[in-house]
Motif scaffolding. Structure first.
Motif, PDB file in Angstrom:
ATOM      1  N   PRO A 134       0.818  -1.226   0.000  1.00 42.77           N
ATOM      2  CA  PRO A 134       0.000   0.000   0.000  1.00 42.77           C
ATOM      3  C   PRO A 134       0.845   1.265   0.000  1.00 42.77           C
ATOM      4  O   PRO A 134       1.984   1.284   0.466  1.00 42.77           O
ATOM      5  N   ASN A 135       0.256   2.305  -0.561  1.00 42.44           N
ATOM      6  CA  ASN A 135       0.825   3.660  -0.510  1.00 42.44           C
ATOM      7  C   ASN A 135       2.204   3.766  -1.162  1.00 42.44           C
ATOM      8  O   ASN A 135       3.025   4.595  -0.766  1.00 42.44           O
ATOM      9  N   MET A 136       2.477   2.925  -2.155  1.00 42.73           N
ATOM     10  CA  MET A 136       3.762   2.991  -2.842  1.00 42.73           C
ATOM     11  C   MET A 136       3.828   4.262  -3.690  1.00 42.73           C
ATOM     12  O   MET A 136       2.901   4.577  -4.441  1.00 42.73           O
ATOM     13  N   VAL A 137       4.929   5.015  -3.558  1.00 45.75           N
ATOM     14  CA  VAL A 137       5.140   6.210  -4.366  1.00 45.75           C
ATOM     15  C   VAL A 137       6.535   6.128  -4.968  1.00 45.75           C
ATOM     16  O   VAL A 137       7.404   5.426  -4.459  1.00 45.75           O
ATOM     17  N   LYS A 138       6.764   6.870  -6.042  1.00 46.49           N
ATOM     18  CA  LYS A 138       8.073   6.875  -6.698  1.00 46.49           C
ATOM     19  C   LYS A 138       8.997   7.851  -5.972  1.00 46.49           C
ATOM     20  O   LYS A 138       8.669   9.015  -5.784  1.00 46.49           O
ATOM     21  N   ARG A 139      10.162   7.337  -5.582  1.00 42.24           N
ATOM     22  CA  ARG A 139      11.114   8.170  -4.865  1.00 42.24           C
ATOM     23  C   ARG A 139      12.264   8.597  -5.780  1.00 42.24           C
ATOM     24  O   ARG A 139      12.436   9.741  -6.107  1.00 42.24           O
ATOM     25  N   LYS A 140      13.080   7.639  -6.210  1.00 37.63           N
ATOM     26  CA  LYS A 140      14.234   7.925  -7.060  1.00 37.63           C
ATOM     27  C   LYS A 140      14.357   6.833  -8.097  1.00 37.63           C
ATOM     28  O   LYS A 140      13.767   5.767  -7.983  1.00 37.63           O
ATOM     29  N   LEU A 141      15.162   7.127  -9.116  1.00 39.64           N
ATOM     30  CA  LEU A 141      15.415   6.136 -10.138  1.00 39.64           C
ATOM     31  C   LEU A 141      16.365   5.082  -9.589  1.00 39.64           C
ATOM     32  O   LEU A 141      17.533   5.348  -9.339  1.00 39.64           O
ATOM     33  N   ALA A 142      15.845   3.883  -9.371  1.00 41.00           N
ATOM     34  CA  ALA A 142      16.643   2.820  -8.753  1.00 41.00           C
ATOM     35  C   ALA A 142      17.288   1.976  -9.832  1.00 41.00           C
ATOM     36  O   ALA A 142      16.796   0.932 -10.220  1.00 41.00           O
ATOM     37  N   GLY A 143      18.411   2.450 -10.391  1.00 41.07           N
ATOM     38  CA  GLY A 143      19.094   1.685 -11.425  1.00 41.07           C
ATOM     39  C   GLY A 143      18.486   1.933 -12.788  1.00 41.07           C
ATOM     40  O   GLY A 143      17.399   2.492 -12.932  1.00 41.07           O
ATOM     41  N   ASN A 144      19.159   1.502 -13.829  1.00 41.21           N
ATOM     42  CA  ASN A 144      18.707   1.702 -15.201  1.00 41.21           C
ATOM     43  C   ASN A 144      18.439   0.373 -15.897  1.00 41.21           C
ATOM     44  O   ASN A 144      18.621   0.244 -17.093  1.00 41.21           O
ATOM     45  N   ASP A 145      18.027  -0.623 -15.133  1.00 40.23           N
ATOM     46  CA  ASP A 145      17.799  -1.943 -15.710  1.00 40.23           C
ATOM     47  C   ASP A 145      16.468  -2.030 -16.436  1.00 40.23           C
ATOM     48  O   ASP A 145      16.318  -2.786 -17.381  1.00 40.23           O
ATOM     49  N   ALA A 146      15.495  -1.267 -15.991  1.00 42.33           N
ATOM     50  CA  ALA A 146      14.157  -1.332 -16.586  1.00 42.33           C
ATOM     51  C   ALA A 146      14.019  -0.220 -17.620  1.00 42.33           C
ATOM     52  O   ALA A 146      14.299   0.944 -17.343  1.00 42.33           O
ATOM     53  N   PHE A 147      13.592  -0.586 -18.822  1.00 41.90           N
ATOM     54  CA  PHE A 147      13.408   0.375 -19.901  1.00 41.90           C
ATOM     55  C   PHE A 147      12.046   0.153 -20.550  1.00 41.90           C
ATOM     56  O   PHE A 147      11.481  -0.931 -20.478  1.00 41.90           O
ATOM     57  N   HIS A 148      11.549   1.205 -21.194  1.00 43.12           N
ATOM     58  CA  HIS A 148      10.378   1.057 -22.033  1.00 43.12           C
ATOM     59  C   HIS A 148      10.620   1.821 -23.334  1.00 43.12           C
ATOM     60  O   HIS A 148      11.337   2.817 -23.361  1.00 43.12           O
ATOM     61  N   VAL A 149      10.038   1.325 -24.421  1.00 36.21           N
ATOM     62  CA  VAL A 149      10.269   1.863 -25.758  1.00 36.21           C
ATOM     63  C   VAL A 149       9.266   2.974 -26.031  1.00 36.21           C
ATOM     64  O   VAL A 149       8.060   2.807 -25.808  1.00 36.21           O
ATOM     65  N   VAL A 150       9.755   4.113 -26.532  1.00 32.42           N
ATOM     66  CA  VAL A 150       8.899   5.252 -26.842  1.00 32.42           C
ATOM     67  C   VAL A 150       9.215   5.760 -28.247  1.00 32.42           C
ATOM     68  O   VAL A 150      10.307   5.535 -28.775  1.00 32.42           O
TER      69      VAL A 150
END
Length: 426
Positions: A134-150
């Motif tokens: 619950p109540n998860m919010v984005k704090r900081k970029l934790a590593g660059n392992d996850a990407f999405h294509v735009v």
């Protein structure tokens, strides 16, 4: 709109598409079986697959058939023995004459069941479906392992599948206009001059000039026609780039009471609860750290192996674990960067006036900085002072503090789902 359905087999002549459709159809049966399996499994087998059985009556397919039609008169005499929905056994099926199979019984009734095996991943997927921190919010970029294509505009090179037809035709049209613009203007002027010359009186026409104009017009038309309609330079492709996806960093503090008041059965239930939590975090959240804290009269940060298998015990001072959690939060997990969670399991027994100390630490030092804190009390007895103190904490932080009671093994999985059920956005 076009849909592409992959009907290829995935090995051993099995289709993943058909299997997923089957699992969706009998989702209720599978979830029920998963819940029952959680109560009967040992701690080491919680994350394995499961054999699911579905009654034959639930496998029947709906069909269309022609009605009897016509005009019918029917007399239905009443009775005092049966009501709507009663199941009447088939005549002639007594002892040993049932339909056999896994559903055979001494009452003359029987039913074969369809059984199939679900994998470990499928079992965990059904186990943790609809759960979240619950109540998860984005704090900081934790590593660059996850990407999405735009989409990032257009480029002159790419695969045929990314060809942008509209942009390519627009570029081709612009190129033709740029290369033939001057020639078309000259051609238009020459055609106007030729028309004016031809409209003159035949006696006044300059035949030499007419032939010269026609030759120039023919030459310009040839030059314009030789400009290609589409050139390789005109082809434009959709440019796709990878962008890092912001990930939420979270830390879960697991606080387990291992004091002498916790008998072996109570400790096993606490371990079951924390093992469920551990599997849930490992499967659902990539950037999540877990801090294991065992406590009796003193608290100690341990690794996973010691947390679940150590046999150390002693008296009970619950505040020692909360103090250690507070100190670790200050040293390693600043609230500005981390989503901080806590999960505590105890039998509610505590030393003298230590429960009031726990209340003060939670109110002043822990709850203002955590996203969510859950407390489970594993006991069939009446609640003690620790429960009352924690209730007052829940009144101050109703959205961030939750507490439940576990009496026996069958309560563990329902309580776990209740604590971490996904909240519906209003």
């Amino acid at each position: 709109m076009s849909y592409i359905i992959d009907r290829r087999l995935n090995g051993k002549k099995k289709s993943t598409v058909n299997r997923q459709r089957f699992l969706r159809r009998y989702k209720a049966h599978i979830k029920k079986a998963v819940g029952e399996a959680m109560n009967s499994r040992s701690i080491t087998d919680l994350g394995k697959g499961e054999k699911i059985s579905i009654p034959t009556r639930d496998l029947n397919e709906p069909i269309f058939s022609n009605g009897r039609g016509g005009h019918m008169e029917q007399v239905l005499p009443g009775n005092k023995e049966f009501v709507t929905g009663d199941r009447i056994p088939r005549p002639g099926q007594g002892q040993g004459q049932g339909s056999g199979g896994s559903g055979a019984s001494d009452s003359g009734e029987g039913m074969d069941e369809f059984a199939f095996q679900i994998s470990q991943d499928e079992f965990l997927e059904f186990m943790f479906e609809g759960l979240e921190l619950p109540n998860m919010v984005k704090r900081k970029l934790a590593g660059n392992d996850a990407f999405h294509v735009v989409r990032a505009g257009f480029c002159n090179e790419g695969s045929p599948g990314r060809l942008n037809v509209v942009r390519s035709m627009r570029a081709a049209n612009a190129r033709r206009i740029a290369l033939s613009g001057g020639k078309r203007r000259n051609l238009k002027l020459l055609e106007q001059e030729l028309q004016a010359e031809e409209e003159k009186d035949p006696a006044l026409r300059d035949q030499r000039r007419l032939d010269e104009l026609r030759a120039k017009i023919e030459d310009l038309r040839g030059r314009v026609s030789r400009i290609p309609f589409l050139d390789d330079f005109d082809l434009k492709y959709n440019l796709l780039v990878k962008q890092p996806r912001p990930s939420s960093k979270a830390v879960m503090f697991c606080l387990m009471d291992v004091s002498g008041s916790m008998n072996q059965a109570t400790k096993d239930m606490a371990k079951r609860f924390f093992l469920l939590l551990y599997l849930f975090l490992q499967r659902s959240y990539e950037y999540t750290e877990i801090v294991f804290i065992r406590h009796h009269t003193s608290a100690k940060e341990v690794d996973e192996q010691e947390f679940f298998y150590s046999r150390e015990t002693g008296g009970t001072i619950v505040s020692s674990a909360l103090k250690m959690m507070r100190n670790i939060m200050r040293e390693r997990y600043p609230a500005s960067e981390w989503n901080i969670y806590g999960a505590q399991a105890s039998d509610g027994d505590n030393w003298n006036d230590d429960s009031s100390t726990c209340h003060k630490i939670l109110i002043d030092d822990i709850m203002p900085h955590v996203q969510y804190y859950s407390y489970v009390e594993i006991t069939p007895r009446d609640h003690q002072a620790l429960w009352d103190e924690y209730q007052s904490v829940a009144e101050v932080f109703p959205e961030h503090f939750a507490m439940e009671q576990i009496i026996d093994v069958g309560d563990i999985y329902p309580v776990f789902r209740q604590l971490f059920t996904q909240k519906v956005a209003v």
